[in-house]
Scaffold this active site. Structure first.
Site, short mmCIF file in Angstrom:
data_model
loop_
_atom_site.label_atom_id
_atom_site.label_comp_id
_atom_site.label_asym_id
_atom_site.label_seq_id
_atom_site.Cartn_x
_atom_site.Cartn_y
_atom_site.Cartn_z
N LYS A 163 9.92 42.78 22.94
CA LYS A 163 8.60 43.52 22.09
C LYS A 163 7.60 44.02 22.67
O LYS A 163 7.79 45.48 23.40
CB LYS A 163 8.20 41.98 22.57
CG LYS A 163 9.19 40.37 21.76
CD LYS A 163 8.81 39.22 22.06
CE LYS A 163 9.49 38.62 20.98
NZ LYS A 163 9.19 37.04 21.05
N HIS A 200 10.14 40.19 12.56
CA HIS A 200 9.74 39.67 12.99
C HIS A 200 8.71 38.75 12.67
O HIS A 200 8.02 38.75 12.48
CB HIS A 200 10.24 40.36 14.00
CG HIS A 200 9.95 38.86 15.08
ND1 HIS A 200 9.29 37.96 16.19
CD2 HIS A 200 10.73 38.67 16.24
CE1 HIS A 200 9.01 37.45 17.33
NE2 HIS A 200 11.22 37.93 17.13
N SER A 212 13.61 31.44 22.55
CA SER A 212 14.23 30.67 23.87
C SER A 212 15.55 30.51 24.68
O SER A 212 15.93 29.96 25.34
CB SER A 212 13.38 29.33 24.25
OG SER A 212 12.27 29.68 23.74
N GLY A 239 9.44 31.96 22.16
CA GLY A 239 8.72 32.06 23.87
C GLY A 239 8.20 30.98 24.10
O GLY A 239 6.81 30.56 24.47
N ASN A 279 14.87 41.30 22.60
CA ASN A 279 13.76 42.02 22.22
C ASN A 279 12.74 42.62 23.00
O ASN A 279 11.95 40.96 23.24
CB ASN A 279 13.69 41.79 20.98
CG ASN A 279 12.46 41.16 20.14
OD1 ASN A 279 11.60 42.59 20.19
ND2 ASN A 279 11.60 40.71 19.53
N GLU A 315 15.84 32.33 13.94
CA GLU A 315 14.69 32.35 14.75
C GLU A 315 13.34 30.80 14.10
O GLU A 315 12.44 31.22 13.53
CB GLU A 315 13.99 33.74 14.99
CG GLU A 315 15.11 34.21 15.62
CD GLU A 315 14.09 35.69 16.11
OE1 GLU A 315 15.01 35.77 17.92
OE2 GLU A 315 13.06 35.90 16.18
N GLU A 337 6.60 37.64 14.41
CA GLU A 337 5.34 37.67 15.04
C GLU A 337 4.89 38.84 14.14
O GLU A 337 3.41 38.78 13.89
CB GLU A 337 5.86 38.14 16.46
CG GLU A 337 5.98 37.02 17.65
CD GLU A 337 6.97 37.49 18.81
OE1 GLU A 337 7.18 38.75 18.99
OE2 GLU A 337 7.19 36.46 18.88
P1 13P Z 1 11.88 34.51 23.26
O1 13P Z 1 13.58 34.53 23.77
O2 13P Z 1 11.06 34.73 24.00
O3 13P Z 1 12.08 32.77 22.49
O4 13P Z 1 11.99 34.71 22.16
C1 13P Z 1 12.60 34.94 21.27
C2 13P Z 1 12.29 36.16 20.05
O5 13P Z 1 11.04 35.89 19.61
C3 13P Z 1 13.51 37.24 19.58
O6 13P Z 1 13.15 38.35 18.82
#
Ligand code: 13P
Length: 255
Positions: free
Chosen positions: A15, A98, A216, A176, A13, A170, A100
């Site tokens: 982002k 997601h 992560s 992150g 992803n 997640e 976010e």
């Molecule tokens: P990270 O791997 O940067 O923690 O992000 C995970 C994520 O949100 C994948 O959709």
């Protein structure tokens, strides 16, 4: 539960990262490193990078996805992109729900459900994200919350349509942050999701259903997470922007 029944899927992803020129460079870096993967490999990229990444991955083993889509096919929704727009380009996957988007853009379980139904109607494969905040984990409501997110998201989704879906667990506190869920924590919640699928669609559907962990995941911790009985893949943020790290995770999933 037989893990052999399920295909491991490693999805990046990206982002809100990479211009089209940078996306081209990144995908060209990833391509040779994952070409012998014994799992499904997907990259979900910003809308503006889709053309260049689709072109660069033609004839390869890499699937391409978007990071969201709207629930209507067309209309007065300034700034939105519809599922048929994505499929018309050759996009095969879309991430829905997601955290976010839930946190910063007002996404609710109900809008997640509407988007999923639109995506499935258009023929897209859906990666649905669910997961709890740190506060919710500390309150001890993780299992209930994730079960509820899953049930609402799947409302109206048929058993046949379910075959085009993946769920990514997640935990928000692990995204992150460099703070990974332990393999046991990840497996526990993935098992909850699988039992919800079994309740709704039957054991056969649950046994065949791919559930990813995301948060992560990196080159170092992937093997342990992916070895868990209910963890069938990963949804990778930061590490998916580094070809060698992403390839290492793909390798761990290919064992
Ligand atoms: P990270 O791997 O940067 O923690 O992000 C995970 C994520 O949100 C994948 O959709």
């Amino acid at each position: 539960m037989n893990k052999q029944l399920r295909k491991a899927v490693i999805a990046g992803n990206w982002k809100m990262n990479k211009t089209p020129a940078e996306a081209k460079e990144l995908i060209e870096g990833i391509k040779p490193l994952v070409k012998n993967a014994d799992c499904d490999v997907v990259v979900c990229v910003p809308y503006v990078d889709l053309s260049v990444v689709l072109e660069a991955t033609k004839g390869t083993n890499i699937g391409v996805g978007a990071e969201n889509c709207h629930w209507e096919n067309s209309g007065a929704f300034t700034g939105e992109i519809s599922a048929p727009m994505l499929t018309s380009m050759g996009v095969q996957y879309v991430i829905i729900g997601h955290s976010e988007r839930r946190t910063y853009f007002g996404e609710t379980d109900q809008t997640v459900n509407k988007r999923i139904r639109a995506a499935l109607n258009a023929g897209l494969n859906v990666i649905l994200c669910v997961g709890e905040s740190l506060e919710q984990r500390e309150q001890g409501i993780t299992a209930e919350l994730v079960a509820m997110q899953t049930k609402i998201a799947l409302c109206g989704v048929t058993k046949e349509e379910l075959k085009k879906m993946i769920i990514a667990y997640e935990p928000i506190w692990a995204i992150g942050t460099g703070k990974t869920a332990t393999a046991q924590q990840a497996n526990e919640v993935c098992a909850v999701i699988r039992s919800v699928i079994a309740d709704l669609y039957g054991k056969d559907a649950a046994d065949a259903f791919t559930i990813q962990y995301g948060g992560s995941m990196n080159a170092k911790n992937a093997a342990e997470l992916l070895a868990q009985p209910d963890v069938d893949g990963g949804l990778i943020g930061g590490a998916s922007l580094k070809p060698a790290d992403f390839a290492e995770i793909v390798k761990a999933a290919s064992k």
